[in-house]
Design a protein around this motif. Structure first.
Motif, PDB file in Angstrom:
ATOM      1  N   LYS A   1       0.850  -1.188   0.000  1.00  0.00           N
ATOM      2  CA  LYS A   1       0.000   0.000   0.000  1.00  0.00           C
ATOM      3  C   LYS A   1       0.887   1.241   0.000  1.00  0.00           C
ATOM      4  N   ILE A   2       0.686   2.064  -1.012  1.00  0.00           N
ATOM      5  CA  ILE A   2       1.427   3.322  -1.116  1.00  0.00           C
ATOM      6  C   ILE A   2       0.682   4.386  -0.321  1.00  0.00           C
ATOM      7  N   HIS A   3       1.410   5.173   0.429  1.00  0.00           N
ATOM      8  CA  HIS A   3       0.861   6.332   1.140  1.00  0.00           C
ATOM      9  C   HIS A   3       1.616   7.552   0.607  1.00  0.00           C
ATOM     10  N   THR A   4       0.881   8.436  -0.043  1.00  0.00           N
ATOM     11  CA  THR A   4       1.500   9.569  -0.731  1.00  0.00           C
ATOM     12  C   THR A   4       1.013  10.885  -0.152  1.00  0.00           C
ATOM     13  N   THR A   5       1.946  11.793   0.086  1.00  0.00           N
ATOM     14  CA  THR A   5       1.616  13.124   0.580  1.00  0.00           C
ATOM     15  C   THR A   5       2.112  14.156  -0.415  1.00  0.00           C
ATOM     16  N   ALA A   6       1.213  15.058  -0.786  1.00  0.00           N
ATOM     17  CA  ALA A   6       1.558  16.180  -1.665  1.00  0.00           C
ATOM     18  C   ALA A   6       1.410  17.458  -0.857  1.00  0.00           C
ATOM     19  N   THR A   7       2.474  18.224  -0.792  1.00  0.00           N
ATOM     20  CA  THR A   7       2.485  19.492  -0.065  1.00  0.00           C
ATOM     21  C   THR A   7       2.470  20.630  -1.081  1.00  0.00           C
ATOM     22  N   ILE A   8       1.502  21.508  -0.948  1.00  0.00           N
ATOM     23  CA  ILE A   8       1.354  22.618  -1.884  1.00  0.00           C
ATOM     24  C   ILE A   8       2.436  23.659  -1.603  1.00  0.00           C
ATOM     25  N   LEU A   9       3.224  23.959  -2.621  1.00  0.00           N
ATOM     26  CA  LEU A   9       4.252  24.995  -2.514  1.00  0.00           C
ATOM     27  C   LEU A   9       3.727  26.334  -3.007  1.00  0.00           C
ATOM     28  N   GLN A  10       2.985  26.292  -4.120  1.00  0.00           N
ATOM     29  CA  GLN A  10       2.394  27.496  -4.703  1.00  0.00           C
ATOM     30  C   GLN A  10       1.123  27.108  -5.430  1.00  0.00           C
ATOM     31  N   GLU A  11       0.169  28.019  -5.402  1.00  0.00           N
ATOM     32  CA  GLU A  11      -1.073  27.813  -6.148  1.00  0.00           C
ATOM     33  C   GLU A  11      -1.522  29.184  -6.639  1.00  0.00           C
ATOM     34  N   PHE A  12      -1.610  29.321  -7.969  1.00  0.00           N
ATOM     35  CA  PHE A  12      -1.983  30.608  -8.542  1.00  0.00           C
ATOM     36  C   PHE A  12      -2.572  30.399  -9.929  1.00  0.00           C
ATOM     37  N   ALA A  13      -3.705  31.010 -10.171  1.00  0.00           N
ATOM     38  CA  ALA A  13      -4.339  31.035 -11.498  1.00  0.00           C
ATOM     39  C   ALA A  13      -4.486  29.630 -12.102  1.00  0.00           C
TER      40      ALA A  13
ATOM     41  N   ILE B   1       6.006  15.997  -3.647  1.00  0.00           N
ATOM     42  CA  ILE B   1       5.307  14.734  -3.437  1.00  0.00           C
ATOM     43  C   ILE B   1       6.277  13.707  -2.849  1.00  0.00           C
ATOM     44  N   ILE B   2       5.793  12.999  -1.838  1.00  0.00           N
ATOM     45  CA  ILE B   2       6.555  11.907  -1.227  1.00  0.00           C
ATOM     46  C   ILE B   2       5.664  10.672  -1.189  1.00  0.00           C
ATOM     47  N   CYS B   3       6.143   9.573  -1.779  1.00  0.00           N
ATOM     48  CA  CYS B   3       5.444   8.287  -1.736  1.00  0.00           C
ATOM     49  C   CYS B   3       6.182   7.363  -0.774  1.00  0.00           C
ATOM     50  N   GLN B   4       5.422   6.725   0.111  1.00  0.00           N
ATOM     51  CA  GLN B   4       6.023   5.830   1.094  1.00  0.00           C
ATOM     52  C   GLN B   4       5.278   4.502   1.161  1.00  0.00           C
ATOM     53  N   ILE B   5       6.004   3.485   1.553  1.00  0.00           N
ATOM     54  CA  ILE B   5       5.416   2.195   1.916  1.00  0.00           C
ATOM     55  C   ILE B   5       6.008   1.838   3.266  1.00  0.00           C
ATOM     56  N   ASN B   6       5.142   1.630   4.249  1.00  0.00           N
ATOM     57  CA  ASN B   6       5.592   1.329   5.616  1.00  0.00           C
ATOM     58  C   ASN B   6       6.626   2.333   6.104  1.00  0.00           C
ATOM     59  N   ASN B   7       6.342   3.617   5.887  1.00  0.00           N
ATOM     60  CA  ASN B   7       7.204   4.730   6.308  1.00  0.00           C
ATOM     61  C   ASN B   7       8.574   4.767   5.629  1.00  0.00           C
ATOM     62  N   GLN B   8       8.765   3.976   4.580  1.00  0.00           N
ATOM     63  CA  GLN B   8       9.992   4.020   3.791  1.00  0.00           C
ATOM     64  C   GLN B   8       9.696   4.793   2.507  1.00  0.00           C
ATOM     65  N   ILE B   9      10.490   5.819   2.224  1.00  0.00           N
ATOM     66  CA  ILE B   9      10.282   6.619   1.014  1.00  0.00           C
ATOM     67  C   ILE B   9      10.671   5.796  -0.205  1.00  0.00           C
ATOM     68  N   ILE B  10       9.694   5.625  -1.106  1.00  0.00           N
ATOM     69  CA  ILE B  10       9.972   4.884  -2.342  1.00  0.00           C
ATOM     70  C   ILE B  10      10.121   5.805  -3.544  1.00  0.00           C
ATOM     71  N   ALA B  11       9.555   7.031  -3.453  1.00  0.00           N
ATOM     72  CA  ALA B  11       9.658   7.966  -4.575  1.00  0.00           C
ATOM     73  C   ALA B  11       9.374   9.384  -4.102  1.00  0.00           C
ATOM     74  N   THR B  12      10.003  10.335  -4.783  1.00  0.00           N
ATOM     75  CA  THR B  12       9.753  11.756  -4.531  1.00  0.00           C
ATOM     76  C   THR B  12       9.743  12.478  -5.873  1.00  0.00           C
ATOM     77  N   ALA B  13       9.074  13.615  -5.895  1.00  0.00           N
ATOM     78  CA  ALA B  13       9.049  14.438  -7.111  1.00  0.00           C
ATOM     79  C   ALA B  13       8.495  15.806  -6.770  1.00  0.00           C
ATOM     80  N   GLN B  14       8.708  16.712  -7.686  1.00  0.00           N
ATOM     81  CA  GLN B  14       8.024  17.989  -7.659  1.00  0.00           C
ATOM     82  C   GLN B  14       7.191  18.024  -8.932  1.00  0.00           C
ATOM     83  N   MET B  15       5.927  18.387  -8.795  1.00  0.00           N
ATOM     84  CA  MET B  15       5.020  18.344  -9.937  1.00  0.00           C
ATOM     85  C   MET B  15       4.254  19.655 -10.029  1.00  0.00           C
ATOM     86  N   LYS B  16       4.051  20.072 -11.257  1.00  0.00           N
ATOM     87  CA  LYS B  16       3.215  21.230 -11.524  1.00  0.00           C
ATOM     88  C   LYS B  16       1.995  20.729 -12.289  1.00  0.00           C
TER      89      LYS B  16
END
Length: 144
Positions: free
Chosen positions: A105-117, A124-139
């Motif tokens: 089971k993936i548990h993913t958290t996305a933190t908003i850095l900016q939001e405009f127009a 974004i941080i994806c984890q499985i059992n509190n182990q980070i499996i992937a990270t990214a910055q997405m627009k």
């Protein structure tokens, strides 16, 4: 509107994202506030992005994007409005440490850095059992 987390109702989740099966890549909304959203996905042995019992890179990236879409869509859901369609504008600093396998089971958290127009920038941080499996910055961009 009064809601309690986690939200696992397909009916509610599908009101918050534009995707439909077989491309729905979120099955739980763990938490939501103005600056952050946490969502999850249970990896099944079937699915468009599954190969050799492993979720492939495009599926993991789509899961990240749908987590971001849940942030926007759930905000609209709380106001009893229809969620807009959005698109991935860019992906930066993508790092995949490992791919999830069937039964995880993936548990993913996305933190908003900016939001405009209609443009949202998130970490974004994806984890499985509190182990980070992937990270990214997405627009992401809301369709006009």
């Amino acid at each position: 509107m009064n809601v309690s987390f986690p939200i696992t109702s397909n009916e509610i989740l599908l009101k918050c994202i534009p995707q439909r099966n077989p491309i729905v890549m979120v099955d739980v909304l763990y938490a939501f506030n103005d600056n952050e959203v946490s969502a999850g996905l249970s990896i099944n042995s079937y699915g468009l992005f599954i190969k050799n019992n492993t979720l492939q890179e495009p599926g993991l990236i789509e899961h990240m994007a749908q987590t971001v879409a849940l942030h926007t869509g759930f905000g609209y859901f709380l106001k009893s409005e229809t969620a807009p369609t959005g698109y991935i504008g860019s992906i930066a600093n993508l790092k995949i440490n490992r791919l999830p396998i069937t039964g995880e089971k993936i548990h993913t958290t996305a933190t908003i850095l900016q939001e405009f127009a209609g443009i949202t920038l998130v970490d974004i941080i994806c984890q499985i059992n509190n182990q980070i499996i992937a990270t990214a910055q997405m627009k992401t961009v809301i369709a006009k």
